[in-house]
Design an enzyme around this catalytic site. Structure first.
Site, mmCIF file in Angstrom:
data_model
loop_
_atom_site.group_PDB
_atom_site.id
_atom_site.type_symbol
_atom_site.label_atom_id
_atom_site.label_comp_id
_atom_site.label_asym_id
_atom_site.label_seq_id
_atom_site.Cartn_x
_atom_site.Cartn_y
_atom_site.Cartn_z
ATOM 1 N N HIS A 125 0.854 -1.191 0.000
ATOM 2 C CA HIS A 125 0.000 0.000 0.000
ATOM 3 C C HIS A 125 0.888 1.239 0.000
ATOM 4 O O HIS A 125 1.657 1.465 0.940
ATOM 5 C CB HIS A 125 -0.900 -0.001 1.235
ATOM 6 C CG HIS A 125 -1.720 1.247 1.380
ATOM 7 N ND1 HIS A 125 -2.714 1.595 0.490
ATOM 8 C CD2 HIS A 125 -1.682 2.239 2.310
ATOM 9 C CE1 HIS A 125 -3.258 2.741 0.862
ATOM 10 N NE2 HIS A 125 -2.645 3.146 1.966
ATOM 11 N N GLY A 185 3.005 5.088 4.156
ATOM 12 C CA GLY A 185 2.502 5.779 5.347
ATOM 13 C C GLY A 185 1.068 5.367 5.594
ATOM 14 O O GLY A 185 0.411 4.796 4.717
ATOM 15 N N GLU A 186 0.585 5.692 6.785
ATOM 16 C CA GLU A 186 -0.752 5.252 7.131
ATOM 17 C C GLU A 186 -1.808 5.948 6.283
ATOM 18 O O GLU A 186 -1.581 7.032 5.716
ATOM 19 C CB GLU A 186 -1.020 5.504 8.621
ATOM 20 C CG GLU A 186 -0.976 6.943 9.036
ATOM 21 C CD GLU A 186 -1.145 7.093 10.540
ATOM 22 O OE1 GLU A 186 -2.298 7.245 10.979
ATOM 23 O OE2 GLU A 186 -0.126 7.047 11.266
ATOM 24 N N SER A 187 -2.954 5.324 6.182
ATOM 25 C CA SER A 187 -4.044 5.856 5.366
ATOM 26 C C SER A 187 -4.472 7.237 5.867
ATOM 27 O O SER A 187 -4.574 7.472 7.060
ATOM 28 C CB SER A 187 -5.232 4.892 5.413
ATOM 29 O OG SER A 187 -6.287 5.355 4.616
ATOM 30 N N GLY A 188 -4.695 8.155 4.918
ATOM 31 C CA GLY A 188 -5.143 9.493 5.265
ATOM 32 C C GLY A 188 -4.046 10.497 5.516
ATOM 33 O O GLY A 188 -4.319 11.659 5.824
ATOM 34 N N ILE A 189 -2.788 10.094 5.372
ATOM 35 C CA ILE A 189 -1.684 11.015 5.656
ATOM 36 C C ILE A 189 -1.409 11.956 4.494
ATOM 37 O O ILE A 189 -0.708 12.959 4.635
ATOM 38 C CB ILE A 189 -0.412 10.225 6.040
ATOM 39 C CG1 ILE A 189 0.535 11.122 6.849
ATOM 40 C CG2 ILE A 189 0.282 9.658 4.802
ATOM 41 C CD1 ILE A 189 1.662 10.376 7.525
ATOM 42 N N GLY A 190 -1.972 11.649 3.305
ATOM 43 C CA GLY A 190 -1.834 12.569 2.178
ATOM 44 C C GLY A 190 -0.908 12.103 1.075
ATOM 45 O O GLY A 190 -0.399 12.927 0.307
ATOM 46 N N LYS A 191 -0.706 10.802 0.948
ATOM 47 C CA LYS A 191 0.219 10.283 -0.071
ATOM 48 C C LYS A 191 -0.231 10.654 -1.489
ATOM 49 O O LYS A 191 0.578 11.074 -2.322
ATOM 50 C CB LYS A 191 0.330 8.753 0.055
ATOM 51 C CG LYS A 191 0.912 8.284 1.381
ATOM 52 C CD LYS A 191 1.106 6.781 1.418
ATOM 53 C CE LYS A 191 -0.213 6.021 1.396
ATOM 54 N NZ LYS A 191 -1.035 6.278 2.586
ATOM 55 N N ASP A 223 -1.887 4.036 -4.483
ATOM 56 C CA ASP A 223 -2.641 3.204 -3.542
ATOM 57 C C ASP A 223 -2.125 1.772 -3.441
ATOM 58 O O ASP A 223 -1.911 1.262 -2.354
ATOM 59 C CB ASP A 223 -4.144 3.193 -3.891
ATOM 60 C CG ASP A 223 -4.967 2.563 -2.792
ATOM 61 O OD1 ASP A 223 -4.874 3.035 -1.642
ATOM 62 O OD2 ASP A 223 -5.689 1.593 -3.070
ATOM 63 N N GLU A 262 -6.515 8.758 -6.508
ATOM 64 C CA GLU A 262 -7.705 8.980 -5.693
ATOM 65 C C GLU A 262 -7.442 10.143 -4.742
ATOM 66 O O GLU A 262 -6.560 10.064 -3.878
ATOM 67 C CB GLU A 262 -8.066 7.733 -4.895
ATOM 68 C CG GLU A 262 -9.291 7.935 -4.016
ATOM 69 C CD GLU A 262 -9.476 6.829 -2.981
ATOM 70 O OE1 GLU A 262 -10.347 6.984 -2.113
ATOM 71 O OE2 GLU A 262 -8.723 5.836 -3.039
ATOM 72 N N ARG A 277 18.285 14.658 12.338
ATOM 73 C CA ARG A 277 18.486 16.037 11.870
ATOM 74 C C ARG A 277 19.741 16.180 11.018
ATOM 75 O O ARG A 277 19.937 17.208 10.366
ATOM 76 C CB ARG A 277 18.572 16.984 13.075
ATOM 77 C CG ARG A 277 17.311 16.980 13.930
ATOM 78 C CD ARG A 277 17.414 17.946 15.099
ATOM 79 N NE ARG A 277 17.531 19.334 14.641
ATOM 80 C CZ ARG A 277 17.665 20.366 15.471
ATOM 81 N NH1 ARG A 277 17.704 20.160 16.781
ATOM 82 N NH2 ARG A 277 17.769 21.595 15.003
#
EC number: 2.7.11.-
Length: 313
Positions: free
Chosen positions: A137, A152-158, A176, A201, A242
């Site tokens: 994913h 990254g997790e779903s909804g993070i804006g990929k 996706d 999407e 950093r």
């Protein structure tokens, strides 16, 4: 699953007989030229491989064996696990092999390709078709020539980040869901499932076709994955790298690729950060490392301070 019919379709082989067996599975990336087997030595016969008859095998079979030996060797070649037998250089298969293949439902094929060329093309095709594969994913893009897999997790804006990168002139491979094949040690190739090819999407907007919107130049069908950028929501209690000295990797199938952990929070332009990460990755491949250079400067500065302090004593 790769079958003999897939191989026939790819190389346009002529089917001589054994059509019933064209749905047999092909499981080995290697091909064999059964020279020793034709002479009668079957102790180490790799029967699970595709068998090729070139000039040497064909002429020896026809001119050096008795009729009884031909029949015997032909049936020994045609085992249940044998995917198919291919005659190259336009040779006509001997009647003994035709009969054995017909009775055992072993596909017997022929081609005008030379044996050398067919071995090269067929091996390359089998290596890719039978390579280990998985699905991840994420989003895969070509950024400055570097295949960047964004996870990254779903909804993070990929997908939104992918859209901005496409608008900046980079190319989308998959959104996706990324299909990944390990075609060699350390070589991972990613591509989109056919169902979502060229699509993005965007939550609140829906499905968009980036090729229709921005042109054919913004999409790729396949790309080697060289760098992973993993996004996570910024955690105030977490210490992030950093200096760039931390060497993170991600393991996909049996290969490891470099990975960068990028924290996301309002105000950060993640698209720009990913562009810089890709450029920095290219520089590191060329032997240029800003983090290493800074570390060397810092060590030299500390040593000079220490030397100065010693002299003053």
């Amino acid at each position: 699953m790769l079958t003999v019919s897939n191989v026939i379709e790819r190389f346009k082989f002529e089917v001589v007989t054994g059509e019933i067996g064209i749905h047999k599975a092909v499981t080995s990336i290697d091909v064999s030229r059964p020279g020793l087997e034709i002479t009668g030595y079957f102790s180490y016969y790799s029967s699970e491989r595709i068998q090729l008859f070139g000039t040497t095998e064909t002429t020896f079979f026809i001119n050096k064996l008795t009729d009884e030996e031909k029949r015997e060797r032909a049936y020994l070649l045609c085992r249940d696990e044998t995917p198919c037998i291919i005659f190259t250089d336009g040779y006509e298969p001997p009647k003994e092999i035709i009969e054995a293949c017909k009775e055992t439902s072993t596909p017997l094929l022929k081609t005008e390709l030379t044996t050398t060329n067919l071995v090269f093309y067929l091996t390359d095709f089998l290596e890719i078709s039978l390579a280990p594969e998985t699905n991840i994913h994420g989003v895969l893009l070509d950024v400055y020539g570097i295949g960047v897999l964004i996870t990254g997790e779903s909804g993070i804006g990929k997908s939104e980040i992918a859209l901005e990168l496409v608008k900046n002139g980079h190319r989308l491979v998959a959104d996706d869901n990324v299909e990944i094949k390990e075609i060699a040690n350390g070589v991972l190739m990613g591509k989109p499932p056919k169902l979502i090819e060229n699509l993005l999407e965007i939550r609140g907007l829906g499905i968009i076709n980036v090729m229709t919107l921005f042109g054919a130049g913004v999409v790729l069908n396949e790309k080697r994955i060289m760098l992973n950028v993993h996004l996570e929501f910024w955690k105030e209690d977490k210490e992030y790298d950093r200096l760039g000295l931390d060497k993170r990797t991600i393991k996909i199938i049996d290969s490891e690729i470099p990975s960068k952990l990028i924290p996301v929070r309002p105000g950060r332009n993640v698209s720009n950060i990913i562009e810089v990460a890709a450029m920095d990755f290219r520089l590191q491949k060329m032997g240029v490392s800003a983090a290493r250079e800074f570390n060397e400067r810092l060590i030299a500065h500390i040593r000079s301070k220490n030397d100065g302090g010693t002299q003053s004593l």
